[in-house]
Design an enzyme around this catalytic site. Structure first.
Site, PDB file in Angstrom:
ATOM      1  N   ASP A 152      -8.735  -1.451  -8.178  1.00 56.11           N
ATOM      2  CA  ASP A 152      -8.024  -1.520  -6.783  1.00 56.11           C
ATOM      3  C   ASP A 152      -7.512  -2.975  -6.567  1.00 56.11           C
ATOM      4  O   ASP A 152      -6.674  -3.241  -5.853  1.00 56.11           O
ATOM      5  CB  ASP A 152      -9.151  -1.142  -5.662  1.00 56.11           C
ATOM      6  CG  ASP A 152      -8.423  -1.361  -4.307  1.00 56.11           C
ATOM      7  OD1 ASP A 152      -7.130  -0.981  -4.429  1.00 56.11           O
ATOM      8  OD2 ASP A 152      -8.994  -1.343  -3.291  1.00 56.11           O
ATOM      9  N   HIS A 210       0.728  -1.203  -0.006  1.00 55.88           N
ATOM     10  CA  HIS A 210      -0.061   0.053   0.012  1.00 55.88           C
ATOM     11  C   HIS A 210       0.987   1.237  -0.021  1.00 55.88           C
ATOM     12  O   HIS A 210       1.062   2.058   1.070  1.00 55.88           O
ATOM     13  CB  HIS A 210      -0.869   0.170   1.304  1.00 55.88           C
ATOM     14  CG  HIS A 210      -2.191  -0.878   1.046  1.00 55.88           C
ATOM     15  ND1 HIS A 210      -1.972  -2.092   1.725  1.00 55.88           N
ATOM     16  CD2 HIS A 210      -3.093  -1.078   0.372  1.00 55.88           C
ATOM     17  CE1 HIS A 210      -3.054  -2.791   1.516  1.00 55.88           C
ATOM     18  NE2 HIS A 210      -3.821  -2.249   0.662  1.00 55.88           N
ATOM     19  N   ASP A 258      -6.004   5.401  -1.331  1.00 57.11           N
ATOM     20  CA  ASP A 258      -5.330   4.518  -0.234  1.00 57.11           C
ATOM     21  C   ASP A 258      -4.469   5.255   0.583  1.00 57.11           C
ATOM     22  O   ASP A 258      -3.396   5.189   1.087  1.00 57.11           O
ATOM     23  CB  ASP A 258      -4.647   3.434  -0.709  1.00 57.11           C
ATOM     24  CG  ASP A 258      -5.327   2.172  -0.568  1.00 57.11           C
ATOM     25  OD1 ASP A 258      -6.399   1.791   0.087  1.00 57.11           O
ATOM     26  OD2 ASP A 258      -5.047   0.957  -1.375  1.00 57.11           O
ATOM     27  N   ALA A 309       2.810   4.393  -2.890  1.00 61.19           N
ATOM     28  CA  ALA A 309       2.236   5.284  -3.975  1.00 61.19           C
ATOM     29  C   ALA A 309       2.597   4.561  -5.434  1.00 61.19           C
ATOM     30  O   ALA A 309       1.806   4.869  -6.170  1.00 61.19           O
ATOM     31  CB  ALA A 309       3.428   6.368  -4.144  1.00 61.19           C
ATOM     32  N   VAL A 310       3.315   3.503  -5.409  1.00 63.37           N
ATOM     33  CA  VAL A 310       3.340   2.762  -6.803  1.00 63.37           C
ATOM     34  C   VAL A 310       2.053   1.963  -6.927  1.00 63.37           C
ATOM     35  O   VAL A 310       1.597   1.858  -8.047  1.00 63.37           O
ATOM     36  CB  VAL A 310       4.304   1.848  -6.864  1.00 63.37           C
ATOM     37  CG1 VAL A 310       4.512   0.722  -7.979  1.00 63.37           C
ATOM     38  CG2 VAL A 310       5.856   2.432  -6.549  1.00 63.37           C
ATOM     39  N   HIS A 311       1.501   1.463  -5.792  1.00 61.85           N
ATOM     40  CA  HIS A 311       0.006   0.795  -5.855  1.00 61.85           C
ATOM     41  C   HIS A 311      -0.953   1.773  -6.286  1.00 61.85           C
ATOM     42  O   HIS A 311      -1.731   1.575  -7.205  1.00 61.85           O
ATOM     43  CB  HIS A 311      -0.321   0.237  -4.524  1.00 61.85           C
ATOM     44  CG  HIS A 311      -1.696  -0.024  -4.621  1.00 61.85           C
ATOM     45  ND1 HIS A 311      -2.357  -0.975  -5.373  1.00 61.85           N
ATOM     46  CD2 HIS A 311      -2.682   0.461  -3.670  1.00 61.85           C
ATOM     47  CE1 HIS A 311      -3.636  -1.196  -4.964  1.00 61.85           C
ATOM     48  NE2 HIS A 311      -3.945  -0.339  -3.984  1.00 61.85           N
ATOM     49  N   GLN A 314      -3.218 -16.334  -2.498  1.00 60.13           N
ATOM     50  CA  GLN A 314      -3.416 -15.704  -3.814  1.00 60.13           C
ATOM     51  C   GLN A 314      -4.872 -16.506  -4.461  1.00 60.13           C
ATOM     52  O   GLN A 314      -5.854 -15.891  -4.956  1.00 60.13           O
ATOM     53  CB  GLN A 314      -2.521 -15.683  -4.665  1.00 60.13           C
ATOM     54  CG  GLN A 314      -1.461 -14.529  -4.330  1.00 60.13           C
ATOM     55  CD  GLN A 314      -2.283 -13.065  -4.375  1.00 60.13           C
ATOM     56  OE1 GLN A 314      -2.688 -12.779  -5.458  1.00 60.13           O
ATOM     57  NE2 GLN A 314      -2.038 -12.657  -3.347  1.00 60.13           N
TER      58      GLN A 314
END
EC number: 3.1.4.-
Length: 425
Positions: free
Chosen positions: A299, A149, A190, A151-153, A350
């Site tokens: 998201d 979580h 986020d 800035a790249v996300h 996953q």
């Protein structure tokens, strides 16, 4: 706006603490690692480049000449990044590479490019210096110590949102105002995420949980933090007060839709609309609902990316889960679902997430927007799930057995799935 943090020349005010001893730890250092002495100069150089890039862009916007030869390095970075931005609408866009090419400024560069590409800066008469400052502050308020979580996300979600906005049904019906809201929501969805989930905040008596009464705690915080930056930068100060407040309210409605605890609510409503074929994108309320669904898809779209990208995101989000689990063990708290590294693997986490959260959502999105992109996403989802299953035969066997049962519900009880939005379903 009770949850607007105060800035000062020396940094942020310390967060208020709850009663649990863990909360004496600053969330901003939650995922930090010890750095060697040799890494400090490199970090300072990166910060210097970032600051220089900010100064350069500000001078260019004001028409000032270059005052420092370091701009040559910045232009080299921008040149490579610019080549990538020419393909920003492709689904295999590598946000990790783009972040490296922009020296960790992917969110600022990508969002500024999209706002300009859609003509939103000119249309809404936005001050480009204010836009730049807003984006820089947003990027700074993401915790890059968080494995997932960060800035790249946010940049990845924004790029995915752009892909969805270009889909025929949306491109033909969305207004410029809708597009502006959609991009802003993706950028800030986020904001200031602490790297732990809502149940963790609740059981440690964090002040945010009390402030929002244990309801959509993180989403409310992301929204209020975004509003705080909008007001601090006065990005919409030139608009009538009623319009500015309307933007803030609708931005909140979009961000709150990413609360995974309300997943079934939104999915059921979406499914009903599709069954009854009564979505009318000529109505503002229906367009807003579709934007909510688009943001929800963006998201959690990582499992629908090509394997090389999806695998990296899977590793990062699981690292964040397991780190929370380690903290819970250390402080003798109940370990949150999927956060116990001894009881779970990346593959098992996953596979469960894909089966019970991602597949139902993207199946309905494909019904709504039956395009090449939707089929591509479902194709990657199937291949990625198979790849993880091959790494976890036990999970694969139980999953296949469950899927073969006719009439099996698409959602499992809460203990079976935890979204990449770090919420308990």
């Amino acid at each position: 706006m009770l949850d607007v943090r105060v800035r000062s020349q020396v940094g942020f005010e310390p967060e208020r603490r709850g009663s649990h001893p863990y909360l004496g730890v600053d969330f901003r250092t939650l995922h930090s690692r010890a750095e060697s002495a040799g890494s400090i100069p490199a970090r300072r150089i990166r910060r210097l480049f970032s600051f220089q890039r900010h100064l350069l862009s500000s001078r260019l916007l004001r028409g000032a000449p270059h005052l420092n030869p370091l701009h040559i390095l910045d232009e080299d970075y921008c040149g490579q990044a610019k080549c990538m931005l020419e393909k920003v609408g492709t689904w295999n866009f590598d946000i990790f590479l783009f972040d490296r090419l922009t020296n960790g400024n992917s969110l600022v560069f990508l969002t500024f490019h999209l706002l300009n590409q859609y003509g939103l800066i000119e249309l809404f008469q936005l001050d480009m210096v204010k836009v730049r400052r807003f984006l820089v502050l947003v990027q700074e308020d993401y915790h890059n110590q968080n494995p997932y979580h960060n800035a790249v996300h946010a940049a990845d979600v924004t790029q995915a949102m752009h892909c969805y906005l270009r889909e025929p049904k949306l491109a033909e019906s969305l207004t410029s105002f809708d597009i502006l809201l959609g991009l802003l929501a993706a950028v800030t969805h986020d904001l200031d995420h602490p790297g732990v989930n809502q149940p963790f905040l609740i059981k440690t008596n964090h002040y945010l949980a009390a402030l929002y009464r244990n309801t959509s705690v993180l989403e409310n915080h992301h929204w209020r933090s975004a509003v705080g930056l909008l007001r601090e930068t006065e990005l919409f100060s030139h608009l009538p007060a009623e319009d500015s407040l309307g933007i803030e309210r609708q931005l909140g409605s979009l961000i709150l839709a990413t609360d995974i605890t309300r997943q079934n609510e939104y999915l059921s409503r979406f499914r009903t609309h599709l069954d009854e074929n009564d979505l009318c994108l000529g109505h503002a309320s229906h367009r807003h609902f579709v934007l909510q669904m688009a943001l929800k898809c963006a998201d959690i779209c990582n499992p629908c990316r090509p394997w090389e990208l999806s695998k990296q995101w899977s590793e990062k989000v699981t690292e964040e889960f397991f780190h929370q689990g380690d903290i819970e063990k250390k402080h003798k708290l109940e370990i949150s679902p999927l956060c116990d590294s001894e009881a779970n693997t990346i593959a098992s986490v996953q596979i469960g997430f894909m089966t019970y959260v991602v597949e139902p959502l993207f199946a309905e999105w494909a019904r709504f927007s039956d395009t090449r992109l939707s089929q591509t996403m479902l194709g990657h989802l199937g291949l990625n799930k198979a790849s993880w299953s091959a790494m976890d035969p036990e999970t694969s066997g139980s999953s296949e057995e469950g899927e073969s049962e006719p009439g099996r519900p698409t959602e499992e009880p809460s203990s079976r799935a935890l979204s990449q939005g770090s919420q308990e379903t």
